[in-house]
Design an enzyme around this catalytic site. Sequence first.
Site, PDB file in Angstrom:
ATOM      1  N   TYR A 160      39.746  54.890  33.812  1.00 31.25           N
ATOM      2  CA  TYR A 160      40.718  53.788  33.958  1.00 31.25           C
ATOM      3  C   TYR A 160      41.804  53.918  32.887  1.00 31.25           C
ATOM      4  O   TYR A 160      43.002  53.837  33.189  1.00 31.25           O
ATOM      5  CB  TYR A 160      39.964  52.465  33.832  1.00 31.25           C
ATOM      6  CG  TYR A 160      40.815  51.230  33.674  1.00 31.25           C
ATOM      7  CD1 TYR A 160      41.569  50.732  34.740  1.00 31.25           C
ATOM      8  CD2 TYR A 160      40.851  50.528  32.458  1.00 31.25           C
ATOM      9  CE1 TYR A 160      42.334  49.580  34.597  1.00 31.25           C
ATOM     10  CE2 TYR A 160      41.606  49.380  32.314  1.00 31.25           C
ATOM     11  CZ  TYR A 160      42.345  48.907  33.383  1.00 31.25           C
ATOM     12  OH  TYR A 160      43.105  47.769  33.245  1.00 31.25           O
ATOM     13  N   LYS A 164      45.852  54.483  33.474  1.00 36.31           N
ATOM     14  CA  LYS A 164      46.873  53.555  32.944  1.00 36.31           C
ATOM     15  C   LYS A 164      47.819  54.282  31.986  1.00 36.31           C
ATOM     16  O   LYS A 164      49.027  54.008  31.986  1.00 36.31           O
ATOM     17  CB  LYS A 164      46.195  52.388  32.218  1.00 36.31           C
ATOM     18  CG  LYS A 164      45.503  51.378  33.137  1.00 36.31           C
ATOM     19  CD  LYS A 164      46.488  50.629  34.018  1.00 36.31           C
ATOM     20  CE  LYS A 164      45.891  49.365  34.604  1.00 36.31           C
ATOM     21  NZ  LYS A 164      46.741  48.815  35.691  1.00 36.31           N
TER      22      LYS A 164
HETATM   23  N1  LIG Z   1      42.269  41.063  33.466  1.00 36.76           N
HETATM   24  C1  LIG Z   1      42.340  41.829  32.386  1.00 36.76           C
HETATM   25  O1  LIG Z   1      41.681  41.581  31.352  1.00 36.76           O
HETATM   26  C2  LIG Z   1      43.253  43.029  32.364  1.00 36.76           C
HETATM   27  C3  LIG Z   1      43.335  43.774  31.165  1.00 36.76           C
HETATM   28  C4  LIG Z   1      44.180  44.886  31.133  1.00 36.76           C
HETATM   29  C5  LIG Z   1      44.942  45.229  32.226  1.00 36.76           C
HETATM   30  N2  LIG Z   1      44.812  44.497  33.379  1.00 36.76           N
HETATM   31  C6  LIG Z   1      45.622  44.921  34.531  1.00 36.76           C
HETATM   32  O2  LIG Z   1      46.348  43.816  35.042  1.00 36.76           O
HETATM   33  C7  LIG Z   1      46.477  43.935  36.461  1.00 36.76           C
HETATM   34  C8  LIG Z   1      45.949  42.693  37.160  1.00 36.76           C
HETATM   35  O3  LIG Z   1      44.612  42.476  36.759  1.00 36.76           O
HETATM   36  P1  LIG Z   1      43.683  41.300  37.333  1.00 36.76           P
HETATM   37  O4  LIG Z   1      42.556  41.189  36.355  1.00 36.76           O
HETATM   38  O5  LIG Z   1      44.492  40.126  37.716  1.00 36.76           O
HETATM   39  O6  LIG Z   1      43.151  42.023  38.663  1.00 36.76           O
HETATM   40  P2  LIG Z   1      42.160  41.521  39.821  1.00 36.76           P
HETATM   41  O7  LIG Z   1      41.206  42.648  40.069  1.00 36.76           O
HETATM   42  O8  LIG Z   1      41.615  40.147  39.551  1.00 36.76           O
HETATM   43  O9  LIG Z   1      43.180  41.391  41.065  1.00 36.76           O
HETATM   44  C9  LIG Z   1      43.770  42.530  41.610  1.00 36.76           C
HETATM   45  C10 LIG Z   1      44.349  42.188  42.964  1.00 36.76           C
HETATM   46  O10 LIG Z   1      44.863  43.424  43.498  1.00 36.76           O
HETATM   47  C11 LIG Z   1      44.447  43.567  44.839  1.00 36.76           C
HETATM   48  N3  LIG Z   1      44.325  44.997  45.140  1.00 36.76           N
HETATM   49  C12 LIG Z   1      43.353  45.846  44.730  1.00 36.76           C
HETATM   50  N4  LIG Z   1      43.559  47.056  45.217  1.00 36.76           N
HETATM   51  C13 LIG Z   1      44.702  47.004  45.950  1.00 36.76           C
HETATM   52  C14 LIG Z   1      45.420  47.959  46.710  1.00 36.76           C
HETATM   53  N5  LIG Z   1      44.986  49.217  46.812  1.00 36.76           N
HETATM   54  N6  LIG Z   1      46.560  47.567  47.318  1.00 36.76           N
HETATM   55  C15 LIG Z   1      46.991  46.282  47.230  1.00 36.76           C
HETATM   56  N7  LIG Z   1      46.325  45.324  46.542  1.00 36.76           N
HETATM   57  C16 LIG Z   1      45.193  45.681  45.906  1.00 36.76           C
HETATM   58  C17 LIG Z   1      43.096  42.874  44.916  1.00 36.76           C
HETATM   59  O11 LIG Z   1      42.760  42.484  46.246  1.00 36.76           O
HETATM   60  C18 LIG Z   1      43.317  41.676  43.977  1.00 36.76           C
HETATM   61  O12 LIG Z   1      43.824  40.557  44.660  1.00 36.76           O
HETATM   62  C19 LIG Z   1      45.716  45.218  36.839  1.00 36.76           C
HETATM   63  O13 LIG Z   1      46.635  46.292  36.904  1.00 36.76           O
HETATM   64  C20 LIG Z   1      44.763  45.411  35.692  1.00 36.76           C
HETATM   65  O14 LIG Z   1      44.360  46.757  35.545  1.00 36.76           O
HETATM   66  C21 LIG Z   1      44.001  43.418  33.476  1.00 36.76           C
END
Ligand SMILES: NC(=O)c1ccc[n+]([C@@H]2O[C@H](COP(=O)([O-])OP(=O)(O)OC[C@H]3O[C@@H](n4cnc5c(N)ncnc54)[C@H](O)[C@@H]3O)[C@@H](O)[C@H]2O)c1
Length: 260
Positions: A160, A164
């Site tokens: 991952y 990123k």
């Molecule tokens: N939550 C955290 O702590 C955190 C930390 C660092 C980075 N991030 C990054 O922030 C972003 C959002 O994170 P989150 O925690 O809200 O994610 P999440 O997993 O809660 O939500 C992701 C959404 O993306 C949709 N999705 C997944 N695969 C898809 C695809 N192939 N095409 C279209 N839609 C798709 C899912 O259905 C979901 O609704 C991500 O890129 C994640 O890597 C999150």
Amino acid sequence: MSFAIDLEGRRALITGAGQGIGRAIALTLAEAGAAVVVNDIVATAADAVVEEVLDAGGKATPLVFDVTDYGSVARAIEEQGGVDVLVNNAGNAGVDGLVTPTNFVDTEPDDWARYFAVNLFGTMHCTRAALPSMIANGWGRIVTLVSDASRNGDAQVAPYAAAKAGAAGFCRSIAREVGRHGITVNCVSLGTIETDALAAARPQTPEGIERSKRLLKAYVVRRWGTPDDVAGIVTYLASPLSSWITGQTYAVNGGFTFSL
Ligand SMILES: NC(=O)c1ccc[n+]([C@@H]2O[C@H](COP(=O)([O-])OP(=O)(O)OC[C@H]3O[C@@H](n4cnc5c(N)ncnc54)[C@H](O)[C@@H]3O)[C@@H](O)[C@H]2O)c1
């Protein structure tokens, strides 16, 4: 000079906006006046967020596609007539949800592929499809969500983190190519953001609770982030106010790591 963020007349596509951070970004961009295009692979999730935006008086349409499928991405964005703002938010483990922490030595190439498919290739697909209309209009904003795991390293999430870091490197290179067209490209690097999905997945065993407490002590602000902590800076980077900022990665992490 006015400091109000005004995105009236701009079309903003947010990928993976059916829940969590993407949902908050969609609501905030809409509040700033953008017509938001709410993408998710889960149609009901995208529809629900569109309803929320409309109920709040904003403008929104759902756009269902899988960011890992370039043909679908390109078709969908072309049918929209292009976008002005692209937020590459879909990430984590893609359709399989959150990242599963595993020592790298216990993984195989097949385990790595899904992280690259959504976090790196998804970002490349959407950027490729969004750029032509931005270039034609002489204006565009691309904001990509990356992770502190990609800047600082984090045990048990190497594939991952690599995906990123790839997305961040890709965005810096694109920033150099398209700045002359009035298009800026930036990344926002996150620490732990307490989404509903993450809170539900956190182990409630005594060891899990103890581990969370230990980790939280590394956050200078002593709380997890919220999706709204992210939505503000993304909206700023999507706005005309940030026209002289490009190729940057901003850490939004409660002081988990510092950068120069
Ligand atoms: N939550 C955290 O702590 C955190 C930390 C660092 C980075 N991030 C990054 O922030 C972003 C959002 O994170 P989150 O925690 O809200 O994610 P999440 O997993 O809660 O939500 C992701 C959404 O993306 C949709 N999705 C997944 N695969 C898809 C695809 N192939 N095409 C279209 N839609 C798709 C899912 O259905 C979901 O609704 C991500 O890129 C994640 O890597 C999150």
